[in-house]
Design a protein around this motif. Structure first.
Motif, short mmCIF file in Angstrom:
data_model
loop_
_atom_site.label_atom_id
_atom_site.label_comp_id
_atom_site.label_asym_id
_atom_site.label_seq_id
_atom_site.Cartn_x
_atom_site.Cartn_y
_atom_site.Cartn_z
N TYR A 159 0.88 -1.17 0.00
CA TYR A 159 0.00 0.00 0.00
C TYR A 159 0.91 1.22 0.00
CZ TYR A 159 -3.88 3.12 1.16
OH TYR A 159 -4.83 4.11 1.13
N GLU B 8 -8.50 0.20 9.42
CA GLU B 8 -9.95 0.37 9.47
C GLU B 8 -10.64 -0.50 8.42
OE1 GLU B 8 -13.31 3.95 9.13
OE2 GLU B 8 -11.18 4.39 8.86
N ALA B 9 -10.02 -0.59 7.24
CA ALA B 9 -10.61 -1.40 6.17
C ALA B 9 -10.42 -2.89 6.41
CB ALA B 9 -9.98 -1.01 4.82
N ARG C 47 -6.04 3.97 7.94
CA ARG C 47 -7.08 3.65 6.96
C ARG C 47 -7.04 2.18 6.57
NH1 ARG C 47 -5.53 8.73 4.99
NH2 ARG C 47 -4.19 7.85 3.35
N GLU D 222 -2.18 5.16 -3.46
CA GLU D 222 -3.10 6.28 -3.28
C GLU D 222 -2.48 7.54 -3.84
OE1 GLU D 222 -3.88 6.67 0.90
OE2 GLU D 222 -2.06 7.85 1.24
N GLU E 296 -1.58 8.07 9.02
CA GLU E 296 -2.99 8.13 8.67
C GLU E 296 -3.34 7.06 7.65
OE1 GLU E 296 -3.88 12.07 7.36
OE2 GLU E 296 -2.94 13.03 9.10
N ALA E 297 -2.41 6.82 6.71
CA ALA E 297 -2.63 5.77 5.73
C ALA E 297 -2.69 4.40 6.40
CB ALA E 297 -1.52 5.79 4.68
N SER F 109 1.77 5.05 0.02
CA SER F 109 1.35 6.40 0.37
C SER F 109 2.62 7.23 0.44
CB SER F 109 0.62 6.42 1.70
OG SER F 109 0.25 7.74 2.06
#
Length: 330
Positions: A3, A20-21, A17, A75, A13-14, A5
């Motif tokens: 992932y 959270e997912a 996220r 992202e 923060e990434a 970022s």
């Protein structure tokens, strides 16, 4: 899963996220502000399978080979260059498992035309071996295509494509320790008032245009130029005037090199040939056409006619007259 970022200050923060997912995922973080030891330890964990998702900056774009990794999520992909996107995409799909790459961008903000072109290109070139095509498209998007067209910049604008290529070849030869004297002696400075380029409307593919330029720059025989022109006309139709000038300029360069001419230019309404040695017979022919011949300085000043032939065609006709109509190498 990778992932990506690419902002260190918001990478936490990434990570949040991602958690959270996928709360069940084991997540690690890697970025350039970590020590080399920390990055190495994190990569080893990822390679062993102790981490499911590695949240990282573009630090992973080279030197990483994890065959078990099959998913890439980037992202804000509109912020990255096309070469970066292609390099990152190569981090997945290195094993036997089907791989997936997702290039995310904010839907609420319009993309710039350049960002749209980059994302379109990365979506278009998906087959194996697309690196060269991606590189050429990257050059086209960033404006290198105009270097080969009507609008030129920098050194290329100052000296022209042919001479620029010769200078580059000479520099490479010198760096390799090869003898560069022959290159310097054969260099021809052509400065004529005309356009020399392949229009995008005539030959849309930038890689094909560059290939034609390269072949012309390397051509040493008139037959090569004729064959290449025939090939272009067969594939794309009749040459526009600027393209005709481009091919004739190469013919001028080849003939001038054989005759020892160092420059072809315009001055005071005449075409000036510097280094043209004239026999008595050639001198008489040139004087019949109102040319000025200077035997001591090996200079010929040929009157520039204001007709449809143009300066390029007239210069070529003089060199053909000086060297004979037939190609001695054919």
């Amino acid at each position: 899963v990778y992932y990506v970022s690419n902002r260190v200050k918001t990478i936490d923060e990434a990570e949040a996220r991602v958690l959270e997912a996928a709360p069940e995922a084991r997540v690690g973080v890697a970025h350039g502000k970590m020590s080399a030891k920390q990055v190495e330890d994190m990569m080893m964990k990822f390679q062993r399978g102790d981490i499911d998702v590695l949240v990282a900056t573009t630090i992973i774009e080279s030197g990483i080979d994890n065959p078990h990794t099959n998913t890439l999520i980037i992202e804000d992909s509109q912020r990255l260059g096309l070469a970066q996107l292609y390099q990152l995409k190569g981090r997945v799909g290195r094993g036997r498992t089907q791989a997936y790459a997702y290039f995310m961008f904010p839907g609420e903000r319009p993309l710039t035309p350049e960002a749209t072109e980059r994302l379109t290109a990365i979506n278009e070139f998906q087959e194996l071996g697309s690196g060269m095509r991606v590189a050429m498209r990257d050059l086209e998007i960033r404006g290198a295509g105009s270097l080969m067209g009507a609008e030129q910049h920098g050194n290329l604008s100052s000296v022209g494509f042919d001479l620029f290529t010769q200078m580059l070849g000479q520099a490479v030869a010198e760096a390799r320790g090869d003898a560069a004297d022959d290159l310097a002696q054969s260099e021809v400075n052509i400065n004529l008032p005309a356009d020399f380029y392949l229009a995008e409307e005539y030959l849309p593919e930038v890689d094909r245009r560059v290939l034609v330029y390269r072949k012309l720059a390397c051509a040493m025989e008139l037959a090569e130029v004729d064959a290449l022109q025939h090939e272009c006309e067969e594939s794309f139709g009749s040459l526009p005037q600027a393209a005709c000038n481009l091919f004739d300029r190469t013919r001028i360069r080849i003939r001038a090199q054989r005759l020892g001419v160092s420059s072809v230019s315009i001055a005071n309404g005449r075409i000036i040939f510097q280094g043209l040695k004239c026999s008595r017979e050639l001198t008489l022919k040139l004087k019949e056409q109102r040319a000025l011949v200077y035997p001591k300085t090996e200079k010929v000043a040929y009157p520039l006619r204001r007709d449809e032939a143009g300066a390029v065609a007239q210069a070529l006709s003089v060199l053909e007259l000086a060297g004979g109509d037939d190609d001695p190498e054919e």
